[in-house]
Design a protein around this motif. Sequence first.
Motif, PDB file in Angstrom:
ATOM      1  N   PRO A 320      -9.324 -24.090  12.231  1.00  0.00           N
ATOM      2  CA  PRO A 320      -9.068 -23.192  13.709  1.00  0.00           C
ATOM      3  C   PRO A 320      -8.775 -21.750  13.164  1.00  0.00           C
ATOM      4  N   ASN A 321      -9.101 -20.925  14.165  1.00  0.00           N
ATOM      5  CA  ASN A 321      -8.717 -19.604  14.006  1.00  0.00           C
ATOM      6  C   ASN A 321      -7.144 -19.326  14.197  1.00  0.00           C
ATOM      7  N   ARG A 322      -6.932 -18.006  13.559  1.00  0.00           N
ATOM      8  CA  ARG A 322      -5.293 -17.798  13.717  1.00  0.00           C
ATOM      9  C   ARG A 322      -5.334 -16.191  13.818  1.00  0.00           C
ATOM     10  N   ASN A 323      -4.363 -16.015  14.686  1.00  0.00           N
ATOM     11  CA  ASN A 323      -4.263 -14.493  14.698  1.00  0.00           C
ATOM     12  C   ASN A 323      -3.461 -13.778  13.653  1.00  0.00           C
ATOM     13  N   SER A 324      -4.153 -13.771  12.330  1.00  0.00           N
ATOM     14  CA  SER A 324      -3.556 -13.467  11.044  1.00  0.00           C
ATOM     15  C   SER A 324      -4.640 -12.693  10.383  1.00  0.00           C
ATOM     16  N   PRO A 325      -4.481 -11.270  10.120  1.00  0.00           N
ATOM     17  CA  PRO A 325      -5.600 -10.687   9.651  1.00  0.00           C
ATOM     18  C   PRO A 325      -5.838 -10.718   8.049  1.00  0.00           C
ATOM     19  N   GLN A 326      -7.159 -10.426   7.959  1.00  0.00           N
ATOM     20  CA  GLN A 326      -7.524 -10.540   6.545  1.00  0.00           C
ATOM     21  C   GLN A 326      -7.380  -9.125   5.886  1.00  0.00           C
ATOM     22  N   ALA A 327      -7.838  -9.047   4.588  1.00  0.00           N
ATOM     23  CA  ALA A 327      -7.795  -7.781   3.945  1.00  0.00           C
ATOM     24  C   ALA A 327      -8.620  -6.493   3.801  1.00  0.00           C
ATOM     25  N   ASP A 328      -9.918  -7.433   3.849  1.00  0.00           N
ATOM     26  CA  ASP A 328     -11.167  -6.484   3.508  1.00  0.00           C
ATOM     27  C   ASP A 328     -12.419  -7.043   4.374  1.00  0.00           C
ATOM     28  N   ASN A 329     -13.120  -5.945   4.210  1.00  0.00           N
ATOM     29  CA  ASN A 329     -14.634  -6.313   4.937  1.00  0.00           C
ATOM     30  C   ASN A 329     -15.681  -7.185   4.179  1.00  0.00           C
ATOM     31  N   SER A 330     -15.285  -6.905   2.909  1.00  0.00           N
ATOM     32  CA  SER A 330     -16.337  -7.542   1.854  1.00  0.00           C
ATOM     33  C   SER A 330     -15.392  -8.933   1.314  1.00  0.00           C
ATOM     34  N   TYR A 331     -16.416  -9.734   1.069  1.00  0.00           N
ATOM     35  CA  TYR A 331     -15.869 -10.869   0.461  1.00  0.00           C
ATOM     36  C   TYR A 331     -16.079 -11.105  -1.182  1.00  0.00           C
ATOM     37  N   THR A 332     -16.649  -9.953  -1.667  1.00  0.00           N
ATOM     38  CA  THR A 332     -17.265 -10.035  -2.999  1.00  0.00           C
ATOM     39  C   THR A 332     -16.033 -10.322  -4.138  1.00  0.00           C
TER      40      THR A 332
END
Length: 716
Positions: A320-332
């Motif tokens: 499930p989705n959570r309203n908690s942000p990630q760090a970056d636009n790239s997954y490299t």
Amino acid sequence: MKQFIAQLKQHRRILLCVLACLAAFSVFALIWLTNIRGQGEKSSGWAINDQFHSYVPVEQQLVQEFTCDRDLYALSFVLAAQDVQTPPEGALDLVLEDIDTGEVLARSQGELRYIYNGWDAYYTTLGLDAPVELPSAGQRHYRVTLTPHYTGEGRLMAGYEEGGAPAGISLTADGKPVNGTLALKGTQARVGGFLTTFYWFIALGCIALLGAATWFVAGKKLPLHRLVFLLILGLGLLYNLVLPPYAAPDEMFHINQSFSLASSVYNPYLPVGKVPLHESLHRPSDQDPLLQDGYTTVFTWQRMAKLAGERNTDAWGVTPNRNSPQADNSYTLYLVSSAAVLLCFYLRVGFVGALFAGRLANLLFFAFLAAWAVKRTPVAKPVFALSALLPMTLHLAASFSRDSNLLALCFLFSAVMLDLAFGPRERLGWKQLLLPAVLGVVIAPSKLVYLPLIALVFLIPAARLGRYSRLLKAGFVVLCLAAFLSGRGVGLTLGGFTQGSGQAAEGAVSSQAAEGLAGSQPASQVQQAEPSEPFPSGASGGEAAPSLPEQDLVCYTLPYILSHPLDTLQLCVRSLVELGDHYVKTLVGGTLSYFNTSKDLNIAWTFVAALYLLLALAWLSPGQIVLPGRAKALCLFCALVCCGLAVVGCISWTPTYYTVIYGFQGRYLLPVLPLLLSVRPKRLTLTADCSYGLVYAAVLVGLGALLNAFLAVVAR
């Protein structure tokens, strides 16, 4: 006597190992006697409601229903006498039930005469006869019943807060509903004998690592790069345990990134890697409030140990989705940790196991590339080795932070370029050029501030590349620039320099845009700017921008800097004066965990000074090759431009009303530290190579800093 001395020489390595281990054991034993023993009484609590302005009399029974997502060992209430002149006497029974199942989970009984009899209100704690443990992630619905058995005329009353109670919480006194919530606190953990067990587990790990380091250094038969690999793994594992997941800078956002990528592969109905930046994907049970706090305490260790072997029982493929942000636009830079997390998903490993698996994967990747860098570089091997063994480096390497992979890539790229330029090969073929090309393409779009490293290609003599040397170098630069320009966050990156945080935040803002801004606000600004503090990098998303106050939208962008050079100069000078010690400490690891917040772990200045002394000795240590003048100038230029861009990147995200640069930390210079220290005057050098001695000293200082961090956590 001669025979005895001969025997000592013959078994010198074993003797040194035994002496080192005995000395270390003595130190750990003394510290246990003085700082650890007796700490088993520590307890941790939470408050369902810590407010009370009214009292409700209790004649027959008081019932409070509530929800809780933590273990319970005791409950505390605000209890007082209705009449100070007539204190209540008798017994008070407590019964704790599970509302959903009706099961009685725990009981307790206390004597009313021990309740404080005065005008001031205090919490009265009733211990439970059996610990009530939360079986899995989520919440549990409880009903606590207090039943007084009076033997005199005195009566009891309980403090509560009037007003609408939260959903799932209700209060009843003598069978009548009360519009409010009891002042109620719970004890969620008691450390008991766990602290001693965990301390000696870490201590024995340190002793074993020191013994192994003594054995290998005394023999000098193990190549330096292999020794560095083993020491990084050993120290990194220890740092991983003492500073567990969520302790590294902004690690919660990096964990979200890795788990989101793994979840998008794990869930067959989702596109791979297509997760909005302001959201994240996890399995339903991948959460625990105590662990995700980021403030490491003895109870964090206890909780980690308890859940380490837990299996996952969620439905297969549900993320499930959570309203908690990630760090970056790239997954490299998250591919390594995400692969380990994904494997844990398939093997049904629990949340804590997946967290440590992701960290361990990053640590292995860093150790391998850092050791390879030590092997490849023909210049300043001790510098590369020491840079990889700094506490700050190890703390990042053994975390989910993208800096773990980025540090390793930058170290190896610098070493490979120096090897291609000054190594033993006189002619270079396409096989030798393939590795730096791959490294350059990965590094270029990852962070703009380290893009100038690609200029190291101009160190390679034309004779080694043949007649097409200029074309090959130009092609390499174009390839790296193309990789940078094709990056998903390049527009935001450049926008952060020219437009400011407000405009760049209108879309989904990556931590790329802040260019290494992944730190917290400087301590000197916490009071003056906390209410309107700009979001840290990685913590932002498309929904965050509208909440920024207007004063935070006007930053030291490039146009502003050009039109206000004096203000910018004053900002830089004030930053050096007020936060110079902070920059110095965060380069080597004098401050671990979060920075410039109440969550800091500050290491003693003694260790910071020792680390800088070791770096100075590594800088002066003779290498296989001394860089010629032009090479020194180019290496120094590339390193300084990277440092300058890191500073400018943080300045561009600093609101104009700030008095110091927002979020800059010394650790942003770590990727180019070996390159900086590879440049030294030709005549300024030590007479003998002391690489192994420096590495051994780095292990001693690193273990000391680790112990310092351990004691700092215990003291919380």
